[in-house]
Each structure stands twice: as structure tokens, then as C-alpha cells.
Design an enzyme around this catalytic site. Structure first.
Site, PDB file in Angstrom:
ATOM      1  N   PRO A  91     -44.365  52.251 -23.666  1.00 51.72           N
ATOM      2  CA  PRO A  91     -43.948  52.871 -22.435  1.00 51.72           C
ATOM      3  C   PRO A  91     -42.821  51.599 -21.954  1.00 51.72           C
ATOM      4  CG  PRO A  91     -46.084  51.968 -22.634  1.00 51.72           C
ATOM      5  CD  PRO A  91     -45.680  51.885 -23.829  1.00 51.72           C
ATOM      6  N   GLU A 118     -54.700  47.908 -25.832  1.00 52.24           N
ATOM      7  CA  GLU A 118     -54.084  47.610 -24.345  1.00 52.24           C
ATOM      8  C   GLU A 118     -52.485  47.296 -24.621  1.00 52.24           C
ATOM      9  OE1 GLU A 118     -53.615  46.777 -20.217  1.00 52.24           O
ATOM     10  OE2 GLU A 118     -55.231  48.064 -21.501  1.00 52.24           O
ATOM     11  N   ARG A 156     -33.660  66.616 -37.451  1.00 55.67           N
ATOM     12  CA  ARG A 156     -32.841  67.606 -37.204  1.00 55.67           C
ATOM     13  C   ARG A 156     -31.342  67.533 -37.399  1.00 55.67           C
ATOM     14  NH1 ARG A 156     -31.409  69.350 -32.543  1.00 55.67           N
ATOM     15  NH2 ARG A 156     -31.926  71.621 -32.931  1.00 55.67           N
ATOM     16  N   ASP A 171     -26.442  71.810 -28.952  1.00 55.37           N
ATOM     17  CA  ASP A 171     -27.600  71.428 -28.323  1.00 55.37           C
ATOM     18  C   ASP A 171     -27.275  70.953 -26.825  1.00 55.37           C
ATOM     19  OD1 ASP A 171     -29.326  72.104 -30.247  1.00 55.37           O
ATOM     20  OD2 ASP A 171     -29.605  70.433 -31.304  1.00 55.37           O
TER      21      ASP A 171
END
Length: 247
Positions: A91, A118, A156, A171
């Protein structure tokens, strides 16, 4: 492309990698997938891969030894000396974007490190990986779902994976703008009609409509994207029209 995943839960990837476009990519030999339970690389009899953090604190920290030993076997340099990209799902990492997907799609091998607990021993970040990537400003229980998202987004884009080679080019985000609306049959569904221009057969007018609607959708939903997008003279005119319509 070869894709390796270091994870404590390789079974999580079976359905994703064995379905839809990712499965077709493997069948076409465009991509091959290998999952590795890095617990098997632990150097202790209990196969533990985590420990308490120095200095105290909540939770457990992923130890460096299993990850380093696994990467030494899986992510060896090529004969030309090129090292694969080793991606830590985290993150705290760089926000994943379509541009990043296009960059990674040019690699020959990607290795994903999916942690739990953690956090990671900092030496994994400093010396074992090439990239730290986050799929958004939120926290998951592990890196597996993030790895699946990135793998799908990258595979893809590989040549021959999608039936229509123009699909990834058109896209959302690939051009810098969101994609224009799409319609299919019937032309009139419960009184909701397809725009006349799409039924006209005039390809020049259709392309102009799509470009303008792509610009409109971006302005209405993600105006921040326009800050880094270089508008053509026609697009500047369309944007002025769109803004006046929204007043």
C-alpha cells in the site's frame, strides 16, 4: 512472458489464471504462470516466514530469508545479464496505472511478491525488489488480489492475447482519456435509442462523435486527467462546447 508469484496461498490464483483471457493467453503461449509458496523456502523446520518486529509493535513482519532465497532461484538474470522486474505489492508503493501496465507488458519476466502480516522486513524493499506497487489507497489482507489485478491488466496487452489488436489501444486511460460510450442492437430498446450518428454509416462523423464523447466523459468523470493531456485544436473547441453545455 513468464510470470512468477511468491505467495503463501497459491491456490488463490487457480481460478483467476485458469479462466477467461488469462487462460487463453497461456494456451496461445503468450504468457506462462508459476506460483510458488515461499514457505517452502524457509530455512527452519517449522517453515515459519514471519517474526516479531525489532523494537516491538503490533503484528508480525515477513522475514527476508525466504524471499531472498526464493528470488535467487526464480528471478535469475538472463544470459544477457538482464534481471526480471520483481514487484512488491504494497500500500506504500507507486499507484498502479495503465501507463505502468504498458511499461510492464514490455518485460520478459515479472515476479510478484505477495506478503501478509503487518509488513515486510525493510531489506526486502531495499535490496530484493525493483518495484513497489499499490492498486489503490486502501489496505488488503495480503498482496494476492493486487497481483491478480496487475497480471490481468498486463497480460491482456501482450501481442495476440486479445482478438482485436485495437482493443487495448482504445481502452480507457490508454489514450489519456476515458473511453467513449458503446451501443449494440437493438437500435431502439424500450424507447431508449442509439445516437443517430452511429447508424449513419458515415465513419468520419462516427469517429468525431466518439472522440468528442470520450472527451466529454473524461471532463465529467475524471477532469483531473485533462491536466496532463495535450488537447488538439479540435478537442479544445469540443471541450469549450462541452463546458458551455454544462453551465
Amino acid at each position: 512472458m513468464r510470470i512468477d508469484v511468491l505467495t503463501l496461498f497459491p491456490e488463490m490464483f487457480e481460478g483467476v489464471l485458469g479462466s477467461s483471457i488469462l487462460k487463453k493467453a497461456a494456451e496461445k503461449k503468450a504468457a506462462e504462470y508459476h506460483t510458488h509458496n515461499f514457505r517452502e523456502f524457509s530455512d527452519n523446520k517449522h517453515q515459519s516466514v514471519d517474526d516479531y518486529p525489532y523494537g516491538g509493535g503490533a503484528g508480525m513482519v515477513l522475514k527476508p530469508q525466504p524471499i531472498f532465497d526464493a528470488l535467487e532461484q526464480i528471478a535469475a538474470p538472463t544470459l544477457e545479464g538482464k534481471k526480471p522486474r520483481v514487484i512488491l505489492l504494497c500500500p506504500q508503493g507507486e499507484r498502479f496505472t495503465q501507463k505502468k501496465a504498458e511499461e510492464l507488458a514490455r518485460e520478459e519476466q515479472l515476479v510478484f511478491v505477495c506478503g501478509h502480516y503487518e509488513g515486510y522486513d525493510e531489506r526486502i524493499r531495499e535490496f530484493a525488489v525493483t518495484d513497489e506497487i499499490s492498486i489503490g489507497d486502501f489496505v488488503l489482507t495480503g498482496g494476492e488480489l493486487g497481483a491478480m489485478v496487475i497480471i490481468d491488466s498486463v497480460v491482456r496487452l501482450l501481442p495476440g492475447v486479445l482478438g482485436n489488436e485495437d482493443s487495448p489501444v482504445l481502452d480507457s486511460y490508454s489514450s489519456g482519456l476515458l473511453e467513449h460510450p458503446h451501443y449494440t442492437r437493438p437500435a431502439d430498446f424500450r424507447g431508449m435509442k442509439v445516437p443517430d450518428v452511429l447508424l449513419s454509416g458515415n465513419h468520419k462523423h462516427i469517429e468525431e462523435w466518439r472522440q468528442k464523447e470520450s472527451l466529454r466523459r473524461t471532463f465529467e468523470r475524471r477532469p483531473d486527467l485533462l491536466d496532463s493531456y495535450e488537447l488538439s485544436p479540435a478537442e479544445k473547441k469540443w471541450l469549450d462546447e462541452i463546458k458551455s453545455e454544462n453551465r
